[in-house]
Design a protein around this motif. Structure first.
Motif, PDB file in Angstrom:
ATOM      1  N   UNK A   1       0.808  -1.222   0.000  1.00 23.32           N
ATOM      2  CA  UNK A   1       0.000   0.000   0.000  1.00 23.32           C
ATOM      3  C   UNK A   1       0.841   1.272   0.000  1.00 23.32           C
ATOM      4  N   UNK A   2       2.147   1.131  -0.163  1.00 20.01           N
ATOM      5  CA  UNK A   2       3.019   2.301  -0.160  1.00 20.01           C
ATOM      6  C   UNK A   2       2.723   3.244  -1.316  1.00 20.01           C
ATOM      7  N   UNK A   3       3.150   4.476  -1.157  1.00 19.06           N
ATOM      8  CA  UNK A   3       3.072   5.447  -2.234  1.00 19.06           C
ATOM      9  C   UNK A   3       2.336   6.704  -1.829  1.00 19.06           C
ATOM     10  N   UNK A   4       2.705   7.786  -2.440  1.00 16.24           N
ATOM     11  CA  UNK A   4       2.005   9.039  -2.201  1.00 16.24           C
ATOM     12  C   UNK A   4       0.583   8.905  -2.747  1.00 16.24           C
ATOM     13  N   UNK A   5      -0.376   9.525  -2.049  1.00 13.90           N
ATOM     14  CA  UNK A   5      -1.800   9.387  -2.334  1.00 13.90           C
ATOM     15  C   UNK A   5      -2.280   7.954  -2.103  1.00 13.90           C
ATOM     16  N   UNK A   6      -1.458   7.167  -1.430  1.00 16.76           N
ATOM     17  CA  UNK A   6      -1.821   5.808  -1.028  1.00 16.76           C
ATOM     18  C   UNK A   6      -1.559   5.709   0.478  1.00 16.76           C
ATOM     19  N   UNK A   7      -0.749   4.765   0.897  1.00 14.17           N
ATOM     20  CA  UNK A   7      -0.460   4.626   2.320  1.00 14.17           C
ATOM     21  C   UNK A   7       0.671   5.505   2.802  1.00 14.17           C
ATOM     22  N   UNK A   8       1.305   6.246   1.865  1.00 22.63           N
ATOM     23  CA  UNK A   8       2.454   7.053   2.243  1.00 22.63           C
ATOM     24  C   UNK A   8       3.739   6.243   2.139  1.00 22.63           C
TER      25      UNK A   8
END
Length: 202
Positions: free
Chosen positions: A100-107
């Motif tokens: 779930x990583x990523x910007x606009x996701x889990x960070x």
């Protein structure tokens, strides 16, 4: 990332909370100069203490030398680093956090004021963010249209990101140590120039 991940996953067998925040704060984000300055100071502190101790992210044994998923993507890498931490959890418990990583996701589970637009990284597994496939784009900033490209997905084993030009790769690899612990190894590498500029006649 490692300072947060290490504290997060080792504090309560992978289920603790590094920082208590409200849902409203997560959704609103905090891009104030004070927040950015605080995160910059934290990052500087981690970098300084990391150079001095290297205890938290030091690769073990042959981790820095042996092949890892993603190496084949940047065969001519000029810059390479390998980090590793031991987490008190099994790969299946850690994998959802990577997925779930990523910007606009889990960070990015890092210094949110610097690399996540002030929006706090997720403190729980988010079901709607559990799908990640090769070719997906993980934005680098809250407003970016481009970002990291998902290059490889091996469930409960490896997630490899890269840049659109094919000159860089960032791998997250999970390796079971024993029934209760897992090594999270990350390797970043960059070819500096995907197509080196040609020199003119001397």
């Amino acid at each position: 990332m490692y300072a947060i991940v290490d504290a997060w996953w080792t504090s309560s067998a992978g289920h603790g909370r590094a920082i208590e925040i409200t849902r409203a704060e997560r959704e609103r984000g905090d891009t104030s100069p004070v927040k950015r300055l605080a995160d910059a100071i934290r990052l500087a502190g981690v970098m300084v203490t990391g150079v001095l101790s290297r205890r938290t992210v030091r690769p073990r044994g042959d981790e820095a030398r042996r092949p890892l998923p993603g190496d084949e993507l940047v065969a001519s890498a000029k810059i390479r680093w390998t980090h590793g931490i031991t987490i008190r959890a099994r790969p299946g418990e850690i994998w959802p956090w990577l997925r779930q990583m990523g910007c606009r996701r889990g960070g990015w589970y890092s210094y949110d004021g610097l690399d996540n637009g002030g929006v706090a990284s997720a403190d729980r597994m988010v079901p709607e963010l559990q799908r990640v496939e090769v070719g997906d784009i993980l934005p680098m900033t809250p407003t970016a249209d481009d970002g990291f490209v998902v290059r490889a997905v091996e469930p409960e084993r490896a997630l490899v990101l890269g840049d659109p030009g094919g000159s860089a790769a960032w791998a997250f690899v999970l390796e079971l140590v024993n029934e209760a612990h897992t090594r999270l190894i990350t390797r970043g590498q960059h070819a500096v120039f995907a197509n080196p500029p040609r020199r003119g006649p001397v």
